[in-house]
Design a protein around this motif. Structure first.
Motif, PDB file in Angstrom:
ATOM      1  N   GLU A  78      11.840  -1.173  -3.066  1.00 31.81           N
ATOM      2  CA  GLU A  78      13.040  -1.579  -4.169  1.00 31.81           C
ATOM      3  C   GLU A  78      14.380  -0.907  -2.843  1.00 31.81           C
ATOM      4  OE1 GLU A  78      15.159   0.259  -7.998  1.00 31.81           O
ATOM      5  OE2 GLU A  78      13.422   0.337  -7.379  1.00 31.81           O
ATOM      6  N   ARG A  79      13.930  -0.119  -2.856  1.00 34.26           N
ATOM      7  CA  ARG A  79      14.881   0.671  -1.201  1.00 34.26           C
ATOM      8  C   ARG A  79      14.843  -0.113  -0.240  1.00 34.26           C
ATOM      9  NH1 ARG A  79      11.962   5.713  -1.954  1.00 34.26           N
ATOM     10  NH2 ARG A  79      11.279   5.661   0.301  1.00 34.26           N
ATOM     11  N   ASP A  87       4.500   6.402  -1.166  1.00 36.10           N
ATOM     12  CA  ASP A  87       6.180   6.248  -1.258  1.00 36.10           C
ATOM     13  C   ASP A  87       6.550   5.425  -2.730  1.00 36.10           C
ATOM     14  OD1 ASP A  87       8.388   6.764  -1.817  1.00 36.10           O
ATOM     15  OD2 ASP A  87       8.969   6.631   0.414  1.00 36.10           O
ATOM     16  N   LYS A  88       6.024   5.672  -4.158  1.00 32.72           N
ATOM     17  CA  LYS A  88       6.790   4.708  -5.074  1.00 32.72           C
ATOM     18  C   LYS A  88       7.953   4.940  -4.633  1.00 32.72           C
ATOM     19  CE  LYS A  88       2.597   5.865  -7.704  1.00 32.72           C
ATOM     20  NZ  LYS A  88       1.853   5.114  -7.581  1.00 32.72           N
ATOM     21  N   PHE A 105       1.318  -1.185  -0.198  1.00 32.14           N
ATOM     22  CA  PHE A 105      -0.072  -0.067   0.172  1.00 32.14           C
ATOM     23  C   PHE A 105       0.615   1.407  -0.318  1.00 32.14           C
ATOM     24  CE2 PHE A 105      -1.670   3.294   2.972  1.00 32.14           C
ATOM     25  CZ  PHE A 105      -2.807   3.275   1.643  1.00 32.14           C
ATOM     26  N   PHE A 106       1.869   1.600   1.215  1.00 33.54           N
ATOM     27  CA  PHE A 106       2.784   2.864   1.114  1.00 33.54           C
ATOM     28  C   PHE A 106       3.624   2.577  -0.241  1.00 33.54           C
ATOM     29  CE2 PHE A 106       3.440   1.238   5.500  1.00 33.54           C
ATOM     30  CZ  PHE A 106       1.952   2.632   5.612  1.00 33.54           C
ATOM     31  N   PRO A 135      20.029   5.438   2.628  1.00 34.38           N
ATOM     32  CA  PRO A 135      19.365   6.706   0.730  1.00 34.38           C
ATOM     33  C   PRO A 135      17.463   7.032   1.145  1.00 34.38           C
ATOM     34  CG  PRO A 135      20.320   4.781  -0.168  1.00 34.38           C
ATOM     35  CD  PRO A 135      20.358   4.469   1.648  1.00 34.38           C
ATOM     36  N   GLY A 136      16.952   7.682   0.805  1.00 33.90           N
ATOM     37  CA  GLY A 136      15.976   7.941   0.319  1.00 33.90           C
ATOM     38  C   GLY A 136      15.404   8.791   1.828  1.00 33.90           C
ATOM     39  N   VAL A 137      16.544   8.869   2.780  1.00 29.58           N
ATOM     40  CA  VAL A 137      16.325  10.096   4.585  1.00 29.58           C
ATOM     41  C   VAL A 137      16.717  10.565   4.934  1.00 29.58           C
ATOM     42  CG1 VAL A 137      15.297   9.073   6.239  1.00 29.58           C
ATOM     43  CG2 VAL A 137      14.686   7.396   5.023  1.00 29.58           C
ATOM     44  N   GLY A 138      18.612  10.348   4.582  1.00 32.80           N
ATOM     45  CA  GLY A 138      19.647  10.797   5.413  1.00 32.80           C
ATOM     46  C   GLY A 138      19.421   9.786   6.444  1.00 32.80           C
TER      47      GLY A 138
END
Length: 378
Positions: free
Chosen positions: A284-285, A279-280, A273-274, A371-374
């Protein structure tokens, strides 16, 4: 009459059962549509995210007329036959023999089929848990909390329940929420504050139990109105005796991979769902994180790589600055495409208690960047 949750029904279907007769569910309505002779209700009971489709037919369903008038969030009891479908998003449904409207909802119930913004949901906090996005968040958070405890318990750690009310501010920053009292008749002497960290208590416990962790509510009175500066959040703080920074990084990597794998396994509906609506690229991340060997570099090397990249940043890079989110994400997403431990930060940008390196300029600290956040661990 066998009363089952939707989760229990799903488990039976997943085990290979094709049909389950004389099943009763009690649930709430998400949507309801009918064509005069046949209707479809999307219902949920809180045990799963996706819920179940109820099919009701005029010629064979007792309570057909009641079913037609049920509104979003109405409570219903349905008895019928569970059968499988060929739809991936709804692999089984219940064909109703009988529908009882247990409680009707109001005509102007705020949560309708359309997608609502987070700000709108904040205005109806008493109804917010019924929104699918919030349900998914709480289900994942529940699993995350369990996975965190399970990981540390399996690693032999002792959980330390540290105080929420305290007189210390831990790191000396002074950015605490103080308990307001009648100054003429105070209850707490010295003045009590909401904890910013259980670290001091955990350090004491580690000298008795070797490996301990805290996991509980934390409060920070920082005047920074961003998504990365929550006033209230839950924090994990392990303390390890007889260990060095390498041991610390190894534990952090193991923990992150463990809890991600646990959630991917136990919350597949929520994570799909997310990935589809919030967050497409999320899945994968996450798979990239658990399948990667975490990189280890020093702060000095990180600054060198950023300067050599030629990338123009909003916050210019130089040795001695505190790395910003844009720098952290560039390191993980562009340079290494993997999670990265950054170690040995300048002493002036880290807490006073961190161990000084032999160079006299840096300390034995580490941050984990993903990745994606920091930064997710400091």
């Amino acid at each position: 009459m066998a009363i089952k949750t939707i989760k229990e029904i799903a488990a039976e279907i997943n085990s290979g059962t094709k049909t389950i007769r004389d099943v009763t569910i009690r649930a709430w309505v998400r949507t309801n549509r009918d064509s005069g002779k046949i209707g479809f209700i999307s219902a949920y009971d809180g045990s799963t995210l996706n819920g179940i489709q109820v099919v009701y037919k005029k010629e064979s369903t007792n309570g057909f007329e009641q079913a037609k008038i049920t509104r979003t969030s109405a409570a219903i009891e349905v008895t019928g036959t569970i059968q499988t479908t060929n739809r991936e998003d709804s692999p089984f449904e219940i064909v109703a023999d009988n529908i009882v409207l247990l409680k009707q909802s109001c005509e102007d119930f705020p949560l309708q089929k359309k997608q609502h913004t987070m700000e709108f949901l904040r205005d109806i906090a008493h109804l917010r848990p019924r929104a699918k996005t919030m349900q998914a968040i709480m289900m994942v958070r529940n699993r995350l909390a369990y996975a965190i405890h399970r990981f540390f318990q399996e690693e032999g750690f002792i959980w330390a329940a540290t105080p929420i009310l305290t007189s210390n501010d831990c790191e000396g920053a002074g950015e605490n929420f103080c308990i307001q009292e009648d100054p003429n008749n105070p209850f707490f002497i010295p003045q009590a504050k909401l904890t910013v960290s259980g670290q001091l208590n955990a350090e004491i416990m580690a000298l008795a139990f070797r490996n301990v962790y805290t996991f509980g509510p934390t409060f920070r009175a920082e005047n920074s109105y961003t998504g990365r500066h929550a006033s209230e959040f839950w924090m994990i703080e392990p303390e390890i005796a007889f260990a060095d920074l390498e041991d610390n990084m190894e534990l952090a990597e193991d923990m992150v991979k463990y809890i991600i794998n646990y959630v991917l396994e136990h919350c597949p509906e929520e994570m799909e769902f997310f990935n589809a609506f919030v967050d497409k690229g999320l899945l994968e991340r996450l798979h990239n994180i658990v399948n990667s060997d975490f990189i280890r570099i020093t702060y000095t090397k990180a600054v060198e790589l950023l300067l050599e990249s030629g990338q123009k940043f909003e916050y210019p890079v130089e040795w001695g600055i505190d790395l910003q989110t844009e720098h952290e994400r560039y390191i993980t997403e562009q340079i290494f495409k993997a999670p990265v431990f950054v170690t040995d930060y300048p002493k002036d940008i880290k807490a006073f208690y961190m161990r000084l390196n032999e160079d006299g300029k840096t300390v034995r600290a580490m941050d984990l960047l993903v990745p994606g956040v920091g930064e997710i661990i400091g």
